[in-house]
Write a protein that holds these residues in place. Structure first.
Motif, PDB file in Angstrom:
ATOM      1  N   GLU A   1       0.841  -1.201   0.000  1.00 51.25           N
ATOM      2  CA  GLU A   1       0.000   0.000   0.000  1.00 51.25           C
ATOM      3  C   GLU A   1       0.875   1.249   0.000  1.00 51.25           C
ATOM      4  N   PRO A   2       0.710   2.144  -0.957  1.00 51.53           N
ATOM      5  CA  PRO A   2       1.498   3.387  -0.970  1.00 51.53           C
ATOM      6  C   PRO A   2       0.979   4.376   0.069  1.00 51.53           C
ATOM      7  N   ARG A   3       1.178   4.015   1.337  1.00 50.04           N
ATOM      8  CA  ARG A   3       0.639   4.780   2.458  1.00 50.04           C
ATOM      9  C   ARG A   3       1.585   5.926   2.809  1.00 50.04           C
ATOM     10  N   PHE A   4       1.690   6.889   1.914  1.00 47.47           N
ATOM     11  CA  PHE A   4       2.562   8.047   2.114  1.00 47.47           C
ATOM     12  C   PHE A   4       2.120   9.128   1.141  1.00 47.47           C
ATOM     13  N   GLU A   5       2.627  10.315   1.323  1.00 50.17           N
ATOM     14  CA  GLU A   5       2.292  11.425   0.434  1.00 50.17           C
ATOM     15  C   GLU A   5       3.196  11.406  -0.794  1.00 50.17           C
ATOM     16  N   GLY A   6       2.725  12.013  -1.855  1.00 46.74           N
ATOM     17  CA  GLY A   6       3.530  12.109  -3.068  1.00 46.74           C
ATOM     18  C   GLY A   6       3.172  11.037  -4.068  1.00 46.74           C
ATOM     19  N   PRO A   7       3.597  11.227  -5.311  1.00 46.33           N
ATOM     20  CA  PRO A   7       3.250  10.283  -6.377  1.00 46.33           C
ATOM     21  C   PRO A   7       3.910   8.928  -6.166  1.00 46.33           C
ATOM     22  N   ALA A   8       3.228   7.891  -6.641  1.00 44.06           N
ATOM     23  CA  ALA A   8       3.733   6.532  -6.495  1.00 44.06           C
ATOM     24  C   ALA A   8       3.274   5.685  -7.672  1.00 44.06           C
ATOM     25  N   VAL A   9       4.109   4.710  -8.029  1.00 45.33           N
ATOM     26  CA  VAL A   9       3.731   3.723  -9.041  1.00 45.33           C
ATOM     27  C   VAL A   9       3.853   2.334  -8.432  1.00 45.33           C
ATOM     28  N   SER A  10       2.966   1.455  -8.863  1.00 46.12           N
ATOM     29  CA  SER A  10       3.025   0.054  -8.465  1.00 46.12           C
ATOM     30  C   SER A  10       3.747  -0.703  -9.567  1.00 46.12           C
TER      31      SER A  10
END
Length: 527
Positions: free
Chosen positions: A135-144
């Motif tokens: 889970e990208p549980r943080f601020e800012g852009p993310a890619v899986s």
């Protein structure tokens, strides 16, 4: 088959109809006053996901997807709290893009771009994490970074009985490719159908064997890992004393230090002889003592799983006053009757009563169905059943640990006491079950189930309170915060207590050296 975006496994395999009615009736016997009204999941289009904050560069565009269903299905793992939030339409941290590399060069290119663009990358195998690991549980852009296109067995060394395997291969795909060679990895976690080799390696998964080769570590010969500063490939060796092991640094690193792209794995010849028995006990103490004696006997059964009375009742539908021990031996080389005979002698010395034997190697008629076979047959349905009762506002989740034998009684009492205390405080009189998934000469790996009435709209907070209570008990009484479920984000606070401070300093330094921009799975392992 269609993978469920919100819950476990395939949509077509969900618990419905008569199976759902029977499950609800069984649970209602424990919780007669509970409201079993089902809650349906929303469609991904109704989640209100924000527009992606980042676009893939032209060279990676063919690997990228920004579809709502892709982003929603990669936003969470498959823990209880993930399923609850999905059912409630609470998908707060979805990846902006899903990238599906087709080659290792694609992985390198993704990390190069992400590092320069300051975009977080969350490696994703089968998405079965139960600890907030994907889970990208943080601020800012993310890619899986979905690795499932890297799904081939590339090379087989029959002489050394090993294979070079890409990290994105799912369990069934892997076994299908090994079967024509008479070989098997023999690693069957409960998530086998939907999890990948890379996921097993990254989380130090526990598998089929209850003794000896219990962790994926034991089956790993060498690994190839892409990091933002270069590719790490360890040498193929049966063993080495040349300094700290490079593989040990990446095993269990959960995508924070690099992306595992392939590994040489130690294989087994497919077993020809398999024999087993289920043993009933009058007291749980006697069952534990018998299990310890078997674990310390040097017999090394492939299966040595102890079910406490509540686990036997809830998940096998069988009553026992002390517990059931499921014992089995297997071999590709020789009959295993003598080993099972000796194990039966040991458990009888502790008051155990063996049931009919099962022997799947001689062509004899199968033994009558018993509690052990009933439990085994329900094992793979358990996650689907969890989703069904979750839809009906029940708390149904598991956690696991490991400890030395001398500490088990105290730890077990502390865990069960903490669970019941928290359930009483939050207003639910539930039940706690326990089974041993793996056993070692020096200790067991107990695995607990929590089943309690919940309140729709408060399920996550109720479970979080129970989880915190039992985790504090584990930490205070010498257990590990996880034996095989990994750390992720959910276990990070207790992992920080468990790991030695000098090691924490070294791990943090390794993170800075290998991932200087801090883009790899931020927050996992507390990094």
């Amino acid at each position: 088959m269609t993978r469920s975006w919100w819950g476990w496994g395939n949509v077509e395999d969900a618990v419905t109809g008569a199976e759902a009615e029977e499950l609800v009736a069984r649970v209602a016997a424990f919780m007669p006053d509970h409201d079993f009204t089902p809650h349906d999941p929303p469609s991904p289009e109704d989640l209100g996901l924000p527009q992606p904050r980042v676009s893939a560069p032209g060279s990676l565009a063919h690997l990228a997807s920004s579809s709502i269903e892709d982003r929603a299905s990669h936003a969470h793992g498959r823990a209880y709290r993930d399923v609850v939030r999905n059912l409630a339409g609470e998908v707060t941290h979805a990846p902006d893009l899903v990238l599906r590399p087709e080659t290792e060069a694609d992985v390198v290119a993704v990390l190069d771009w992400a590092t320069s663009a300051q975009v977080a990358v969350v490696p994703f195998g089968g998405g079965t994490s139960v600890v907030g690991g994907v889970e990208p549980r943080f601020e800012g852009p993310a890619v899986s970074l979905d690795l499932r296109a890297l799904d081939r067995v590339l090379e087989i060394d029959r002489t050394s009985r090993a294979a070079r395997i890409q990290a994105g291969v799912l369990g069934p795909q892997l076994e299908d490719q090994l079967r024509p060679h008479g070989l098997t990895l023999r690693h069957f976690p409960q998530s086998f159908e939907f999890s990948t080799l890379g996921g097993w390696l990254a989380t130090r998964a526990g598998g089929h064997y209850a003794t000896l080769l219990t962790h994926i570590d034991d089956l790993t010969e060498s690994m190839r890992v892409v990091t933002p500063v270069g590719v790490s490939e360890s040498r193929r060796l049966p063993g080495s004393g040349a300094g700290p092991s490079p593989d040990r640094m990446f095993l269990g690193s959960e995508g924070t230090l690099g992306v595992i792209t392939e590994a040489w794995m130690r294989l087994q010849d497919r077993p020809r002889w398999q024999s087993g028995v289920t043993v009933d006990f009058d007291t749980f103490d006697a069952a534990v003592a018998a299990t310890r004696a078997v674990a310390q006997s040097g017999l090394h059964p492939s299966n040595c799983r102890l079910l406490d009375p509540m686990e036997a009742l809830v998940n096998a539908g069988t009553s026992t006053t002390g517990g059931l021990l499921v014992l089995a031996f297997e071999s590709a080389d020789h009959p295993v009757d003598a080993w099972l005979d000796r194990a039966v002698e040991i458990v009888r010395d502790h008051g155990g009563r063996p049931g009919p034997r099962s022997d799947r190697s001689t062509g004899e008629a199968a033994a009558p169905a018993d509690a052990g076979s009933a439990w085994r047959s329900s094992f793979l349905r358990m996650p689907y059943q969890r989703d069904a009762v979750t839809r009906r506002s029940l708390i149904a989740e598991t956690f696991e640990t490991a400890c030395t034998w001398d500490r088990f009684a105290e730890l077990h009492a502390a865990i069960t006491s903490a669970a019941y205390d928290v359930m009483a405080r939050i207003g639910g009189e539930g039940v706690v079950t326990c089974r041993f998934t793996h056993v070692y000469p020096d200790g067991p790996a107990p695995y607990y189930g929590i089943y309690a009435p919940g309140r729709w709209g408060s399920l996550v907070s109720m479970w979080d309170e129970i989880k915190a209570g039992v985790s504090e008990a584990i930490a205070a009484h010498g257990g590990t915060i996880t034996h095989h479920h990994a750390v992720g984000r959910d276990h990070a606070p207790w992992y920080a207590v468990q790991r030695p401070e000098p090691f924490a300093l070294g791990l943090t330094a390794a993170k800075r050296a290998l991932d200087p921009a801090g883009v790899l799975n931020p927050g996992v392992l507390g990094l």
